[in-house]
Design a protein around this motif. Structure first.
Motif, PDB file in Angstrom:
ATOM      1  N   SER A 177      -8.457  -1.371  -8.214  1.00 56.86           N
ATOM      2  CA  SER A 177      -7.064  -1.725  -8.200  1.00 56.86           C
ATOM      3  C   SER A 177      -6.371  -0.852  -7.261  1.00 56.86           C
ATOM      4  CB  SER A 177      -6.417  -1.596  -9.635  1.00 56.86           C
ATOM      5  OG  SER A 177      -6.980  -2.709 -10.600  1.00 56.86           O
ATOM      6  N   VAL A 178      -5.545  -1.669  -6.480  1.00 53.20           N
ATOM      7  CA  VAL A 178      -4.711  -1.148  -5.465  1.00 53.20           C
ATOM      8  C   VAL A 178      -3.290  -1.134  -6.014  1.00 53.20           C
ATOM      9  CG1 VAL A 178      -4.249  -1.310  -2.915  1.00 53.20           C
ATOM     10  CG2 VAL A 178      -6.294  -1.826  -3.712  1.00 53.20           C
ATOM     11  N   PHE A 179      -2.605  -0.142  -5.902  1.00 57.98           N
ATOM     12  CA  PHE A 179      -1.135  -0.067  -6.225  1.00 57.98           C
ATOM     13  C   PHE A 179      -0.234   0.299  -5.265  1.00 57.98           C
ATOM     14  CE2 PHE A 179      -3.736   0.398 -10.265  1.00 57.98           C
ATOM     15  CZ  PHE A 179      -2.832  -0.254 -11.020  1.00 57.98           C
ATOM     16  N   THR A 180       0.523  -0.615  -4.881  1.00 57.99           N
ATOM     17  CA  THR A 180       1.686  -0.231  -3.817  1.00 57.99           C
ATOM     18  C   THR A 180       3.022  -0.340  -4.482  1.00 57.99           C
ATOM     19  OG1 THR A 180       1.818  -2.551  -3.050  1.00 57.99           O
ATOM     20  CG2 THR A 180       0.277  -1.401  -2.259  1.00 57.99           C
ATOM     21  N   ALA A 181       4.293  -0.275  -3.845  1.00 57.33           N
ATOM     22  CA  ALA A 181       5.511  -0.280  -4.241  1.00 57.33           C
ATOM     23  C   ALA A 181       5.891  -1.828  -4.642  1.00 57.33           C
ATOM     24  CB  ALA A 181       6.473  -0.083  -3.323  1.00 57.33           C
ATOM     25  N   ASP A 182       5.162  -2.798  -4.131  1.00 56.17           N
ATOM     26  CA  ASP A 182       5.150  -4.343  -4.384  1.00 56.17           C
ATOM     27  C   ASP A 182       4.381  -4.613  -5.618  1.00 56.17           C
ATOM     28  OD1 ASP A 182       6.849  -4.389  -2.155  1.00 56.17           O
ATOM     29  OD2 ASP A 182       5.307  -4.954  -0.906  1.00 56.17           O
ATOM     30  N   GLY A 183       3.434  -4.033  -6.127  1.00 56.02           N
ATOM     31  CA  GLY A 183       2.738  -4.433  -7.171  1.00 56.02           C
ATOM     32  C   GLY A 183       1.171  -4.080  -7.109  1.00 56.02           C
ATOM     33  N   GLU A 184       0.400  -4.625  -7.816  1.00 53.51           N
ATOM     34  CA  GLU A 184      -0.970  -4.344  -7.839  1.00 53.51           C
ATOM     35  C   GLU A 184      -1.804  -5.671  -7.354  1.00 53.51           C
ATOM     36  OE1 GLU A 184      -4.412  -3.707 -11.295  1.00 53.51           O
ATOM     37  OE2 GLU A 184      -2.258  -4.231 -11.933  1.00 53.51           O
ATOM     38  N   ALA A 185      -2.909  -5.214  -6.569  1.00 58.87           N
ATOM     39  CA  ALA A 185      -3.890  -6.151  -6.038  1.00 58.87           C
ATOM     40  C   ALA A 185      -5.206  -5.730  -6.331  1.00 58.87           C
ATOM     41  CB  ALA A 185      -3.800  -6.298  -4.498  1.00 58.87           C
ATOM     42  N   LEU A 186      -6.287  -6.194  -6.022  1.00 62.35           N
ATOM     43  CA  LEU A 186      -7.565  -5.946  -6.451  1.00 62.35           C
ATOM     44  C   LEU A 186      -8.508  -6.100  -5.172  1.00 62.35           C
ATOM     45  CD1 LEU A 186      -9.069  -5.331  -9.098  1.00 62.35           C
ATOM     46  CD2 LEU A 186      -9.602  -7.768  -9.063  1.00 62.35           C
TER      47      LEU A 186
END
Length: 267
Positions: A192-201
């Motif tokens: 999981s990749v967490f940025t200020a905008d949310g989460e991606a995979l």
């Protein structure tokens, strides 16, 4: 590829990421329809072959490619050709481009930056590229861009570090600059990749990912978590003595395992 138009400027794209090369070609077709993209190369050697074959006016060169780098290709094809480097570098390194005889597009390419690059290229196409100025520019870039093999001042043995990633968000695939990632977290066989905008995979294990990240900027804080140090706002300790991380752009608190707590003692 668009149909050939007599007298239209010709360009080549060289990038070892086929999806990004196609993406740039599509953007160019929309923003500059009269430009002829004569070919797309997957590496430096193929780029040189296509340059010989098509004699382009413009080269869009990924700086990091297997075999020959974009800078090395530019050196061998500098005579009369206008260069645009497609790069993941940012911050101080890009200052070298701003005053150079070349232009640059920062990955992921934005419409606004592409329009500005096209404007500059149209102006430069009115006069031949100055070979002497271009050579001095390439020499200067080689000195300020770290980690490019085969160039003066670069660490030839330094592993290439990840600068951007393609991640899934629902049914979409997004390009995310690694600098924008707050932290990575293991998620079964994925990450999981967490940025200020949310989460991606992403379909890469945390262990594989860790080998591609700059260890000076990305610290493992737990068996399943790697944090971007630039996104750490503060650290505290709870009553049990555990180190806790507060992030600048994320609400959650991350726990540092005891095996990695020594990294934060100076904070």
């Amino acid at each position: 590829m668009s149909a050939t138009v007599v007298g239209a400027p010709r360009a080549l794209i060289a990038d070892d990421e086929p999806r990004l090369a196609s993406y740039l070609a599509e953007k160019l077709a929309t923003a500059w329809p009269e430009l002829q993209v004569a070919g797309i190369a997957a590496n430096g050697a193929e780029a040189l072959r296509l340059i010989e074959e098509h004699d382009p006016d413009i080269l869009f060169l990924d700086i990091r490619m297997p075999g020959l780098t974009g800078l090395e290709v530019a050196r061998r094809a500098a005579e009369g050709v206008h260069i645009v480097f497609v790069t993941a570098y940012d911050q101080y390194a890009l200052e070298a481009f701003e005053h150079a005889a070349v232009d640059y597009l920062l990955k992921p390419v934005t419409d606004e930056r592409l329009v500005e690059t096209i404007r500059r290229l149209r102006e430069r196409l009115k006069s031949p590229a100055a070979s002497a100025e271009l050579k001095s520019t390439l020499d200067a870039l080689a000195r300020v861009l770290p980690g490019l093999p085969g160039l003066a001042g670069s660490g030839a043995d330094s592993p290439e570090r990840l600068a951007w990633i393609r991640a899934s968000v629902g049914n979409q695939v997004r390009l995310i600059a690694v600098d924008d990632v707050s932290y990575f977290q293991a998620n079964d066989k994925y990450t999981s990749v967490f940025t200020a905008d949310g989460e991606a995979l992403i379909r890469t294990s945390l262990r594989e990912l860790g080998d591609q990240l700059d260890p000076q900027r990305f610290w493992q804080i737990h068996r399943g978590t790697i944090v971007n140090v630039a996104h750490v706002a503060a650290t505290t300790r709870d009553l049990g003595g555990r180190t806790l991380i507060k992030l600048k752009a994320r609400p959650e608190t991350l726990v540092v395992s005891r095996a990695f707590a020594h990294r934060f003692r100076q904070m």
